[in-house]
Design a protein around this motif. Structure first.
Motif, mmCIF file in Angstrom:
data_model
loop_
_atom_site.group_PDB
_atom_site.id
_atom_site.type_symbol
_atom_site.label_atom_id
_atom_site.label_comp_id
_atom_site.label_asym_id
_atom_site.label_seq_id
_atom_site.Cartn_x
_atom_site.Cartn_y
_atom_site.Cartn_z
ATOM 1 N N TYR A 99 25.334 30.810 89.859
ATOM 2 C CA TYR A 99 26.425 30.098 89.197
ATOM 3 C C TYR A 99 25.887 28.893 88.421
ATOM 4 C CZ TYR A 99 29.364 32.781 92.404
ATOM 5 O OH TYR A 99 29.967 33.794 93.110
ATOM 6 N N ALA A 100 24.920 28.195 89.019
ATOM 7 C CA ALA A 100 24.333 27.033 88.357
ATOM 8 C C ALA A 100 23.553 27.450 87.114
ATOM 9 C CB ALA A 100 23.429 26.284 89.335
ATOM 10 N N LEU A 101 22.905 28.610 87.173
ATOM 11 C CA LEU A 101 22.220 29.119 85.986
ATOM 12 C C LEU A 101 23.230 29.433 84.880
ATOM 13 C CD1 LEU A 101 19.498 31.507 87.452
ATOM 14 C CD2 LEU A 101 19.111 29.355 86.256
ATOM 15 N N ALA A 102 24.354 30.024 85.268
ATOM 16 C CA ALA A 102 25.392 30.333 84.274
ATOM 17 C C ALA A 102 25.871 29.063 83.595
ATOM 18 C CB ALA A 102 26.560 31.045 84.937
ATOM 19 N N SER A 103 26.043 27.999 84.377
ATOM 20 C CA SER A 103 26.491 26.728 83.824
ATOM 21 C C SER A 103 25.435 26.121 82.902
ATOM 22 C CB SER A 103 26.817 25.745 84.955
ATOM 23 O OG SER A 103 26.910 24.426 84.476
ATOM 24 N N HIS B 148 35.256 54.790 82.202
ATOM 25 C CA HIS B 148 34.301 54.740 83.311
ATOM 26 C C HIS B 148 33.179 53.767 82.961
ATOM 27 C CE1 HIS B 148 36.251 57.933 85.543
ATOM 28 N NE2 HIS B 148 36.337 58.616 84.415
ATOM 29 N N LEU B 149 33.535 52.488 82.938
ATOM 30 C CA LEU B 149 32.627 51.439 82.498
ATOM 31 C C LEU B 149 32.686 50.239 83.432
ATOM 32 C CD1 LEU B 149 33.506 51.389 78.682
ATOM 33 C CD2 LEU B 149 31.434 52.353 79.693
ATOM 34 N N PHE B 150 31.555 49.555 83.526
ATOM 35 C CA PHE B 150 31.500 48.212 84.098
ATOM 36 C C PHE B 150 31.320 47.230 82.953
ATOM 37 C CE2 PHE B 150 30.266 49.970 88.308
ATOM 38 C CZ PHE B 150 31.042 49.159 89.123
ATOM 39 N N PHE B 151 32.078 46.150 82.973
ATOM 40 C CA PHE B 151 31.810 45.011 82.114
ATOM 41 C C PHE B 151 31.321 43.882 83.011
ATOM 42 C CE2 PHE B 151 34.995 47.357 79.607
ATOM 43 C CZ PHE B 151 34.290 47.489 78.411
ATOM 44 N N LYS B 152 30.222 43.239 82.613
ATOM 45 C CA LYS B 152 29.590 42.259 83.485
ATOM 46 C C LYS B 152 29.280 40.978 82.733
ATOM 47 C CE LYS B 152 27.337 45.790 86.379
ATOM 48 N NZ LYS B 152 26.052 46.255 86.962
ATOM 49 N N ALA B 153 29.540 39.852 83.394
ATOM 50 C CA ALA B 153 29.127 38.566 82.841
ATOM 51 C C ALA B 153 27.608 38.495 82.837
ATOM 52 C CB ALA B 153 29.707 37.429 83.675
ATOM 53 N N PRO B 154 27.001 37.882 81.813
ATOM 54 C CA PRO B 154 25.539 37.777 81.762
ATOM 55 C C PRO B 154 24.922 37.135 82.986
ATOM 56 C CG PRO B 154 26.466 37.225 79.633
ATOM 57 C CD PRO B 154 27.634 37.366 80.587
ATOM 58 N N GLY C 202 28.309 40.493 92.810
ATOM 59 C CA GLY C 202 29.435 41.298 92.348
ATOM 60 C C GLY C 202 30.562 40.516 91.739
ATOM 61 N N ARG C 203 30.519 39.187 91.803
ATOM 62 C CA ARG C 203 31.500 38.381 91.093
ATOM 63 C C ARG C 203 31.088 38.349 89.621
ATOM 64 N NH1 ARG C 203 34.690 35.430 94.648
ATOM 65 N NH2 ARG C 203 33.992 35.509 96.812
ATOM 66 N N GLY C 204 32.059 38.252 88.746
ATOM 67 C CA GLY C 204 31.733 38.332 87.325
ATOM 68 C C GLY C 204 31.484 39.753 86.878
ATOM 69 N N VAL C 205 31.982 40.719 87.663
ATOM 70 C CA VAL C 205 31.817 42.139 87.349
ATOM 71 C C VAL C 205 33.187 42.797 87.351
ATOM 72 C CG1 VAL C 205 30.874 44.329 88.169
ATOM 73 C CG2 VAL C 205 29.477 42.251 88.293
ATOM 74 N N MET C 206 33.493 43.563 86.305
ATOM 75 C CA MET C 206 34.778 44.263 86.213
ATOM 76 C C MET C 206 34.555 45.765 86.083
ATOM 77 S SD MET C 206 37.826 44.028 83.357
ATOM 78 C CE MET C 206 38.807 42.760 84.185
ATOM 79 N N LEU C 207 35.084 46.531 87.043
ATOM 80 C CA LEU C 207 35.131 47.980 86.935
ATOM 81 C C LEU C 207 36.427 48.331 86.216
ATOM 82 C CD1 LEU C 207 34.096 50.842 87.587
ATOM 83 C CD2 LEU C 207 35.282 50.660 89.791
ATOM 84 N N ALA C 208 36.293 49.020 85.065
ATOM 85 C CA ALA C 208 37.446 49.186 84.182
ATOM 86 C C ALA C 208 38.196 50.496 84.356
ATOM 87 C CB ALA C 208 36.985 49.062 82.723
#
Length: 327
Positions: A14-18, A170-176, A181-187
């Motif tokens: 999370y700190a890296l993302a920030s 049938h896709l995952f969208f993921k935060a960089p 598994g947080r910041g991950v969306m199964l669509a």
């Protein structure tokens, strides 16, 4: 040779993302950090120390305190006035993971501590921790990747994500940058009204979003490594459970022989040539800019094929903990 000062800072992703040295972790992550503050005792050596980032009335009530006593590990409270009596010059920093925040805290609060990496090194770790690094690893392992496995795609325009979603859900969208598994969306079971704003929000905050095929998985596993002087050393395997939506749940507690038997029973394709290719890829893509522990998350598809790089974690991992426990 310095002894090691271990720090459990699970907020590192999370700190890296920030990217900010003044990042403040959310409450649920702080709770995880406090509850598991002595986790490094599992892999620390006798005579090492653990820096406690949170305040405790009685650290002896924490998990693994018996191991702290057995190994003679010193506990140092970061905010304790008595901290001034601790000689940091005898120790080398070993956080769970490096990020701008932990670097600032150690620079300001632990005078004389060895091994604090440079600002430039932290910037490099942040760049390599972006999920786009998995694309580089895939390309470097091209000769060992089954045709079923699709290359991840980095998207900066939410309209492209929407177009792909409408063609194949049938896709995952993921935060960089994200964690466990947080910041991950199964669509696959969501509507456009959920997917589009989520993707737009991630792109607005982090600059892009990663799009990946959602495989029907038989097994999630990882290889654990340590990189030093540009060379990658294989430490062992780990096997773990994730939810259908990709959220980490737990690691399998077993020895290496049992884990390898499980992996090869799920995929007849897995052999040491994958390790050889991973080693070459890690040294080519990461070895020039990073030293320390890392884990490569993988999966076995329903067809028995291996995706050899779902995610890279440039830090200690839960799998490494159980490697130490079962050695």
């Amino acid at each position: 040779m310095y002894r090691r000062l271990h720090i459990f800072n699970p907020e590192t992703d999370y700190a890296l993302a920030s990217g900010s040295p003044y990042y403040t972790p959310p409450a649920h992550v702080l709770e995880i950090r406090k509850k598991n503050a002595l986790v490094p005792a599992l892999y620390a050596s006798c005579g090492d120390a653990i820096l406690l980032l949170d305040s405790f009335d009685n650290p002896s009530c924490l998990d693994y305190y018996d191991m702290v006593e057995r190994k003679g590990i010193k506990l140092v409270a970061f905010n304790d006035r008595e901290k001034g009596r601790f000689d940091f010059t005898e120790y080398e920093a070993d956080p769970w993971g490096w990020n701008p925040r932990i670097r600032r805290m150690l620079m300001e609060g632990c005078p004389g501590l060895n091994g604090i990496i440079s600002e430039e090194a932290v910037v490099s770790i942040r760049a390599l921790s972006h999920r786009r690094t998995t694309i580089l690893i895939h390309r470097a392992m091209k000769g060992r990747i089954n045709p079923e496995i699709r290359l991840p795609v980095e998207i900066t325009d939410p309209r492209i994500a929407v177009e792909n979603f409408l063609k194949d859900r049938h896709l995952f969208f993921k935060a960089p940058w994200s964690s466990s598994g947080r910041g991950v969306m199964l669509a696959d079971d969501l509507g456009l009204k959920h997917v589009e704003p989520w993707v737009r929000g991630i792109i607005r905050r982090q600059g892009s979003v990663m799009m990946e095929k959602a495989y029907d998985r038989l097994l999630d596993f990882a290889t654990e490594w340590f990189i030093e002087d540009g060379k990658a050393c294989f430490l062992g395997y780990s096997v773990f459970d994730v939810s259908r939506r990709g959220k980490y749940q737990s690691n399998m507690k077993a020895g290496q022989n049992e884990l390898l038997r499980l992996i090869t029973s799920m995929s007849k394709d897995w052999d040491n040539s994958y390790l050889d290719c991973q080693k070459v890829a890690l040294e080519a893509v990461i070895g020039h800019s990073y030293s320390g522990p890392l884990g490569v998350d993988m999966l076995v598809t329903r067809n028995g094929n291996v995706n050899p790089c779902v995610e890279i974690n440039l830090r200690h991992t839960m799998g490494m903990i159980w490697l130490a426990e079962f050695q």
